[in-house]
Design a protein around this motif. Structure first.
Motif, mmCIF file in Angstrom:
data_model
loop_
_atom_site.group_PDB
_atom_site.id
_atom_site.type_symbol
_atom_site.label_atom_id
_atom_site.label_comp_id
_atom_site.label_asym_id
_atom_site.label_seq_id
_atom_site.Cartn_x
_atom_site.Cartn_y
_atom_site.Cartn_z
ATOM 1 N N VAL A 1 32.906 23.117 14.962
ATOM 2 C CA VAL A 1 33.081 24.379 14.243
ATOM 3 C C VAL A 1 34.288 24.211 13.323
ATOM 4 N N VAL A 2 34.039 24.326 12.003
ATOM 5 C CA VAL A 2 35.103 24.084 11.030
ATOM 6 C C VAL A 2 35.387 25.369 10.244
ATOM 7 N N PHE A 3 36.620 25.855 10.353
ATOM 8 C CA PHE A 3 37.054 27.048 9.611
ATOM 9 C C PHE A 3 37.680 26.604 8.291
ATOM 10 N N GLY A 4 37.303 27.273 7.198
ATOM 11 C CA GLY A 4 37.817 26.906 5.885
ATOM 12 C C GLY A 4 38.955 27.804 5.418
ATOM 13 N N GLU A 5 39.413 27.551 4.195
ATOM 14 C CA GLU A 5 40.490 28.353 3.599
ATOM 15 C C GLU A 5 39.977 29.750 3.251
ATOM 16 N N PRO A 6 40.740 30.801 3.553
ATOM 17 C CA PRO A 6 40.327 32.157 3.156
ATOM 18 C C PRO A 6 40.320 32.267 1.633
ATOM 19 N N PHE A 7 39.367 33.026 1.100
ATOM 20 C CA PHE A 7 39.349 33.263 -0.348
ATOM 21 C C PHE A 7 38.873 34.677 -0.640
ATOM 22 N N GLU A 8 39.264 35.182 -1.815
ATOM 23 C CA GLU A 8 38.842 36.529 -2.242
ATOM 24 C C GLU A 8 37.551 36.404 -3.043
ATOM 25 N N ALA A 9 36.613 37.288 -2.775
ATOM 26 C CA ALA A 9 35.320 37.210 -3.471
ATOM 27 C C ALA A 9 35.300 38.009 -4.767
ATOM 28 N N GLY A 10 36.049 39.111 -4.797
ATOM 29 C CA GLY A 10 36.029 40.002 -5.967
ATOM 30 C C GLY A 10 36.812 39.421 -7.134
ATOM 31 N N ASP A 11 36.750 40.120 -8.261
ATOM 32 C CA ASP A 11 37.488 39.641 -9.447
ATOM 33 C C ASP A 11 38.853 40.306 -9.566
ATOM 34 N N GLY A 12 39.224 41.061 -8.526
ATOM 35 C CA GLY A 12 40.537 41.707 -8.515
ATOM 36 C C GLY A 12 40.556 43.071 -9.160
#
Length: 215
Positions: free
Chosen positions: A171-182
Motif C-alpha cells: 500500500v503506497v500513499f502519495g503526496e497530497p495535492f489540490e484538485a481545484g484551480d484555487g
C-alpha cells in the motif's frame, strides 16, 4: 438533518482492519507519513480487489470513511458497515444523503475514502468518475493518492475471491495535492479540468508505486 457517519465507529473499524489485515496478509506500507496528521483529506484508492478498502482502512494512519456501493450493505454487513462509519451510496442516482454525509465527514476534518474508478476493474485509474473532483473542489480537501498493489496478482487457494493468505500486499500513499484551480468555483468546466488534473496525478502515482515496489 442527515446524521454524519460516526468518527468513533471509523476508529473501531480501523482497529478491526489492523487485526484482520496484518493477521491474514503481510501488508507493506510506504509513504504513510505523507498523510496530513489532521484536517480533511480524501484518499483516492485504485480498485482491483475486494480487500482494497479494508486493507487501506487497516493500514492508514487515520480512521477512514469509505464511500461504498449500497449493494455491499447486505444482511449483517449493513449494520456493521454503518456502525464503523462507512457511507452507503446509491450509484444509480444522485444520492443526496451520501453526498451530504461525505461532505460532512470532510467538514468535520475527517478522512473520506473514494474509489474514483467507481467499480472494481484493472485498478489503473484509467476511467475516473466525476465524484472525486466534486468532493475535492467543493470541500477544498487535499487528495492523497493510494495504490494497493498485489491484491489481485493471483487468487487464494482457500477463498478464490481473496489474495493467498500471508501473501504480501503493498500500500503506497502519495503526496497530497489540490484538485481545484484555487478559485473556489464549481462550474462544469472547473470540475472537468479538476478531473483531468486528478487523473494525471493518480496515474503518475501508480506508475511510481509500481516502480518503487517492483510490482
Amino acid at each position: 438533518m442527515t446524521e454524519l457517519p460516526s468518527a468513533r465507529g471509523a476508529e473501531v473499524g480501523r482497529r478491526i482492519g489492523v487485526g484482520l489485515m496484518y493477521g491474514l496478509w503481510k501488508p507493506r506500507v510506504l509513504g504513510a507519513w505523507r498523510v496530513p496528521a489532521s484536517g480533511p483529506v480524501i484518499f483516492a484508492v485504485n480498485h482491483s480487489h475486494n480487500i482494497d478498502g479494508p486493507m487501506v482502512m487497516g493500514v492508514a494512519p487515520r480512521p477512514t470513511h469509505f464511500l461504498i456501493k449500497k449493494e455491499a450493505f447486505i444482511g449483517p454487513l449493513d449494520p456493521f458497515l454503518l456502525g464503523i462509519g462507512q457511507v452507503k451510496v446509491d450509484r444509480d442516482t444522485t444520492d443526496r444523503t451520501a453526498i451530504t454525509q461525505a461532505l460532512g465527514v470532510l467538514a468535520d476534518g475527517g478522512v473520506l475514502g473514494i474509489f474514483p474508478e467507481g467499480t472494481r476493474g484493472e485498478g489503473d485509474f484509467a476511467s475516473l468518475r466525476a465524484g472525486l473532483a466534486y468532493f475535492a473542489v467543493r470541500s477544498g480537501a487535499p487528495i492523497v493518492p493510494v495504490a494497493v498493489l498485489g491484491s489481485s496478482d493471483k487468487p487464494g487457494r482457500l477463498i478464490k475471491g481473496l489474495p493467498p493468505l500471508r501473501s504480501r500486499v503493498d500500500v503506497v500513499f502519495g503526496e497530497p495535492f489540490e484538485a481545484g484551480d484555487g478559485s473556489g468555483r464549481r462550474t462544469r468546466k472547473v470540475l472537468d479540468e479538476a478531473t483531468g488534473r486528478i487523473q494525471k496525478q493518480l496515474a503518475a502515482h501508480l506508475e511510481n508505486a509500481r516502480r518503487l515496489t517492483g510490482r
